[in-house]
Every structure is written in structure tokens, then in C-alpha cells.
Write a protein that holds these residues in place. Structure first.
Motif, PDB file in Angstrom:
ATOM      1  N   ALA A 149       0.835  -1.203   0.000  1.00  0.00           N
ATOM      2  CA  ALA A 149       0.000   0.000   0.000  1.00  0.00           C
ATOM      3  C   ALA A 149       0.872   1.256   0.000  1.00  0.00           C
ATOM      4  N   ARG A 150       2.165   1.077  -0.239  1.00  0.00           N
ATOM      5  CA  ARG A 150       3.116   2.189  -0.274  1.00  0.00           C
ATOM      6  C   ARG A 150       3.054   3.029   1.003  1.00  0.00           C
ATOM      7  N   ARG A 151       2.911   2.327   2.124  1.00  0.00           N
ATOM      8  CA  ARG A 151       2.867   3.010   3.418  1.00  0.00           C
ATOM      9  C   ARG A 151       4.134   3.822   3.649  1.00  0.00           C
ATOM     10  N   TRP A 152       5.259   3.302   3.207  1.00  0.00           N
ATOM     11  CA  TRP A 152       6.528   3.979   3.411  1.00  0.00           C
ATOM     12  C   TRP A 152       6.547   5.345   2.748  1.00  0.00           C
ATOM     13  N   ALA A 203      12.935  19.294  12.601  1.00  0.00           N
ATOM     14  CA  ALA A 203      12.621  18.948  13.991  1.00  0.00           C
ATOM     15  C   ALA A 203      13.103  17.534  14.321  1.00  0.00           C
ATOM     16  N   ILE A 204      12.946  16.626  13.387  1.00  0.00           N
ATOM     17  CA  ILE A 204      13.401  15.250  13.602  1.00  0.00           C
ATOM     18  C   ILE A 204      14.919  15.208  13.724  1.00  0.00           C
ATOM     19  N   ALA A 210       6.696  11.132   3.544  1.00  0.00           N
ATOM     20  CA  ALA A 210       6.124  12.471   3.386  1.00  0.00           C
ATOM     21  C   ALA A 210       6.038  13.191   4.739  1.00  0.00           C
ATOM     22  N   VAL A 211       5.661  12.473   5.775  1.00  0.00           N
ATOM     23  CA  VAL A 211       5.600  13.069   7.119  1.00  0.00           C
ATOM     24  C   VAL A 211       7.004  13.437   7.588  1.00  0.00           C
ATOM     25  N   VAL A 212       7.953  12.547   7.365  1.00  0.00           N
ATOM     26  CA  VAL A 212       9.332  12.810   7.767  1.00  0.00           C
ATOM     27  C   VAL A 212       9.862  14.034   7.031  1.00  0.00           C
ATOM     28  N   GLU A 213       9.597  14.145   5.748  1.00  0.00           N
ATOM     29  CA  GLU A 213      10.077  15.294   4.972  1.00  0.00           C
ATOM     30  C   GLU A 213       9.480  16.603   5.472  1.00  0.00           C
TER      31      GLU A 213
END
Length: 136
Positions: A92-95, A108-109, A100-103
Motif C-alpha cells: 500500500a506504499r505506506r513507506w 525537527a526530527i 512524506a511526514v518525515v520530509e
């Protein structure tokens, strides 16, 4: 994603944690920590393999006390393994969504990881110098 993270977790489960809190990686045929042997102080990653090994053996307290930042990295490795396996089982291309969230939050990360690594390094340094009286 599944293959490299599961390899790391599998190696951690295979190894035996070094009772000194560092040096578990030597079971893989690797040399000692250059910074530790040369200067007598731990490097920022000292104890990570030992911590991963403790955590892979379900020794949560020992792992967290050995190198607290290792707990963060181990948890991330487990999550990446789960993400990779879930996409293998049901693609499901969860990665892509995670990426996208990481980018969106990469600064901050990155700052959080840097602060965590420095904090873990300080903890390890204090633990190895005997400054933390509650540790063996």
C-alpha cells in the motif's frame, strides 16, 4: 525496508550483550572503539550494539540504562521493520506516506535525534566514569 532492519534486529538477537556495556560488536569480528581505546572516553555511539542486543533479548531496563538513545534507535528499527513487512504482506506504499511526514518535519526530527544522541553520549560517559551511582 524489511530486509536491512530485520537483519539488524536478527544480529542483535544472535549476539550476547557484553557485561561491560560496550564491546558487543566485537562478536562480529569488528575492532574496538578507536575513541574509547585511544582517549579513554566513549564515542557518541558507544554501547549501541550492546543496547540493541539487550533490547532484542527483552532486557528493556538493562538496554535503556546502558545507552538511552539506543532505545530510541531500536524502537525506530522495529517500526521500520514492521512497516516494511506490512508492505510486503499487503502493498500500500505506506513507506511513501511515512516519508512524506518525515520530509515535512525533517528539521525537527534531525534536531531531536542530534539532541538525543548527545544526551545518550553524556549518559554513557557519566555511566562509564562512575558518575551515576545507581548503575553497577
Amino acid at each position: 525496508l524489511a530486509a536491512p532492519s530485520l537483519t539488524v534486529l536478527g544480529l542483535a538477537a544472535y549476539l550476547t550483550p557484553d557485561p561491560n556495556g560496550v564491546g558487543t560488536h566485537r562478536q562480529l569480528g569488528l575492532g574496538g572503539c578507536t575513541i574509547l581505546t585511544t582517549f579513554g572516553i566513549p564515542c557518541p555511539m558507544c554501547g549501541m550494539t550492546t543496547t540493541f542486543t539487550h533490547l532484542a533479548h527483552f532486557h528493556a531496563v538493562e538496554g535503556a540504562l546502558n545507552q538511552p538513545f539506543g532505545l530510541v534507535l531500536f524502537t525506530g528499527t522495529v517500526l521500520v521493520a514492521a512497516l516494511g513487512l506490512s508492505d510486503l504482506v499487503r502493498p500500500a506504499r505506506r513507506w511513501m506516506r511515512v516519508l512524506a511526514v518525515v520530509e515535512r518535519h525533517e528539521t525537527a526530527i534531525a534536531i531531536s535525534l542530534l539532541v538525543g544522541m548527545i544526551g545518550g553520549w553524556g549518559w554513557k560517559w557519566a555511566a562509564m566514569s562512575g558518575t551515576l551511582p545507581f548503575l553497577p
